[in-house]
Structures are given as structure tokens and as C-alpha cells.
Design a protein around this motif. Sequence first.
Motif, PDB file in Angstrom:
ATOM      1  N   THR A  42      -4.241  -7.391  -8.478  1.00 20.34           N
ATOM      2  CA  THR A  42      -4.934  -6.708  -8.616  1.00 20.34           C
ATOM      3  C   THR A  42      -4.184  -5.638  -8.182  1.00 20.34           C
ATOM      4  OG1 THR A  42      -7.155  -7.671  -9.263  1.00 20.34           O
ATOM      5  CG2 THR A  42      -7.134  -5.450  -8.329  1.00 20.34           C
ATOM      6  N   LYS A  43      -4.193  -6.139  -6.526  1.00 22.75           N
ATOM      7  CA  LYS A  43      -3.096  -4.895  -5.532  1.00 22.75           C
ATOM      8  C   LYS A  43      -2.259  -4.759  -6.442  1.00 22.75           C
ATOM      9  CE  LYS A  43      -1.811  -5.052  -1.081  1.00 22.75           C
ATOM     10  NZ  LYS A  43      -1.664  -5.155   0.102  1.00 22.75           N
ATOM     11  N   ARG A  44      -1.105  -5.391  -6.983  1.00 26.70           N
ATOM     12  CA  ARG A  44      -0.479  -5.006  -7.297  1.00 26.70           C
ATOM     13  C   ARG A  44      -0.449  -4.156  -8.512  1.00 26.70           C
ATOM     14  NH1 ARG A  44       0.564 -10.909  -5.405  1.00 26.70           N
ATOM     15  NH2 ARG A  44       0.622 -11.223  -7.626  1.00 26.70           N
ATOM     16  N   LEU A  45      -0.899  -5.104  -9.034  1.00 28.54           N
ATOM     17  CA  LEU A  45      -1.170  -3.874 -10.681  1.00 28.54           C
ATOM     18  C   LEU A  45      -2.016  -2.843 -10.441  1.00 28.54           C
ATOM     19  CD1 LEU A  45      -2.657  -6.808 -13.321  1.00 28.54           C
ATOM     20  CD2 LEU A  45       0.102  -6.452 -12.515  1.00 28.54           C
ATOM     21  N   GLN A  46      -2.856  -2.774  -9.607  1.00 34.10           N
ATOM     22  CA  GLN A  46      -2.830  -1.248  -9.486  1.00 34.10           C
ATOM     23  C   GLN A  46      -1.559  -0.067  -8.379  1.00 34.10           C
ATOM     24  OE1 GLN A  46      -5.492   0.224 -10.405  1.00 34.10           O
ATOM     25  NE2 GLN A  46      -7.473  -1.119  -9.729  1.00 34.10           N
ATOM     26  N   ARG A  47      -0.828  -1.016  -7.726  1.00 33.54           N
ATOM     27  CA  ARG A  47       0.216  -0.328  -7.305  1.00 33.54           C
ATOM     28  C   ARG A  47       1.671   0.163  -8.598  1.00 33.54           C
ATOM     29  NH1 ARG A  47       3.123   3.607  -3.879  1.00 33.54           N
ATOM     30  NH2 ARG A  47       5.105   2.423  -3.928  1.00 33.54           N
ATOM     31  N   LEU A  48       1.371  -0.853  -9.709  1.00 35.21           N
ATOM     32  CA  LEU A  48       2.179  -0.514 -10.421  1.00 35.21           C
ATOM     33  C   LEU A  48       1.704   0.780 -11.245  1.00 35.21           C
ATOM     34  CD1 LEU A  48       3.825  -1.647 -12.790  1.00 35.21           C
ATOM     35  CD2 LEU A  48       2.685  -2.509 -13.877  1.00 35.21           C
ATOM     36  N   ARG A  49       0.334   0.703 -11.639  1.00 34.63           N
ATOM     37  CA  ARG A  49      -0.709   2.198 -12.099  1.00 34.63           C
ATOM     38  C   ARG A  49      -0.243   3.094 -11.644  1.00 34.63           C
ATOM     39  NH1 ARG A  49      -4.337   4.897 -11.093  1.00 34.63           N
ATOM     40  NH2 ARG A  49      -4.622   3.383  -9.005  1.00 34.63           N
ATOM     41  N   GLY A  50      -0.492   3.249  -9.768  1.00 33.81           N
ATOM     42  CA  GLY A  50      -0.112   4.583  -9.275  1.00 33.81           C
ATOM     43  C   GLY A  50       1.072   4.924  -9.720  1.00 33.81           C
TER      44      GLY A  50
END
Length: 180
Positions: free
Chosen positions: A125-133
Motif C-alpha cells: 500500500t505504501k509503494r502504491l501510494q507513492r506511485l499515486r502521488g
Amino acid sequence: MNAPTTPPSPLEARDPSHARVLKAKILERITDLSRHLGALRVAMSEFGEDFELEVFRAAYKSQEPQELNRVKAVERGVDLLYNYIAELAAFGLQLAELRGRHDDTNAHRDLEAMRRAGVLSGELTKRLQRLRGLRRLLVHEYTTATAEQVHESAEILIANLPAFSEAYREWIKSGFSSEL
């Protein structure tokens, strides 16, 4: 997805018609993932075997249309695949009845909801949130986006899409249960 061994989603009991529509959309996205992931890998390979940042940066800053088109292939691949992740999250959460049909689009909230439901690990989730940002920056703040940000977003996507896809497929097998 409609295999007899797959349990029905929570939404199917209340709104079977909408559940069918969502499952069809999910199937379309999942079926299309590998095609676009392959295209992104090819686009990235144009910048060296290991997607060399220096080579990518030079093309990103180039005035040559051919070089910019190579960069755009990476940018578009990242954008499209990120959109698939966001859509799959929203569709799955609707089937699990963890998101309303008319809720505003909010990938941050949806990814967190998938984590809370046990679909995604905290680290994924943390990595996908970084991608989202990064993707938000590339799409909405494109004049200030950097080659490094595009490069990082592509690398995050390539490294984490398989884990997302596997977790999502397990969620499908559970009937979109919110108790994995």
C-alpha cells in the motif's frame, strides 16, 4: 471470475445487475493488464537494459520529437496501468460493499480501504501510494514534473503491479470478502 468455485460478492445479494457490470469491467482490466505491462517494459527497455536514468533523463530533456515520443510511451504506460489499479480498487471495493457506487473517486482512500480489508499489505500500500502521488504530479503538475519522477513511477509500477495483481486475484477467489 464467474467460475462455480468463486463465491458471490457481498454486492450480488443486493444488486446482482450492478455486480455483473463491475465484474465484467474487472475482467476487462485484468485481461488487459499483461498487454500494457509488456508494452511498458518494452518502452522502458528503449533506455537501456536496466532502464538507465541518465539515458531516460537525456531523452526527457531532448528537443527531438523521436526522443520525446520514447519518453511519452513510458509516461502513458505508467498512467494507464496506474488507472487500472485505481479502477480495480474502486470496483472491488464496491463489490465488497466497502465503497458506495456514487462515492467520489479517491484512490488514496481506496488503497487504504484495501489494506484495512486485508487485501494489500502495508508495504505494498505504501509503494502504491507513492506511485499515486507521483502519477498525480505527472498528470496535474506536468510542467514541474522531472525525468526522475517519471522514472521512479515506472520502476515502482513494474516492481509492484505483479504483487497487486496477485493480491487482487486472491480477493476475487474469496468473493471480495473484506475478511481475508
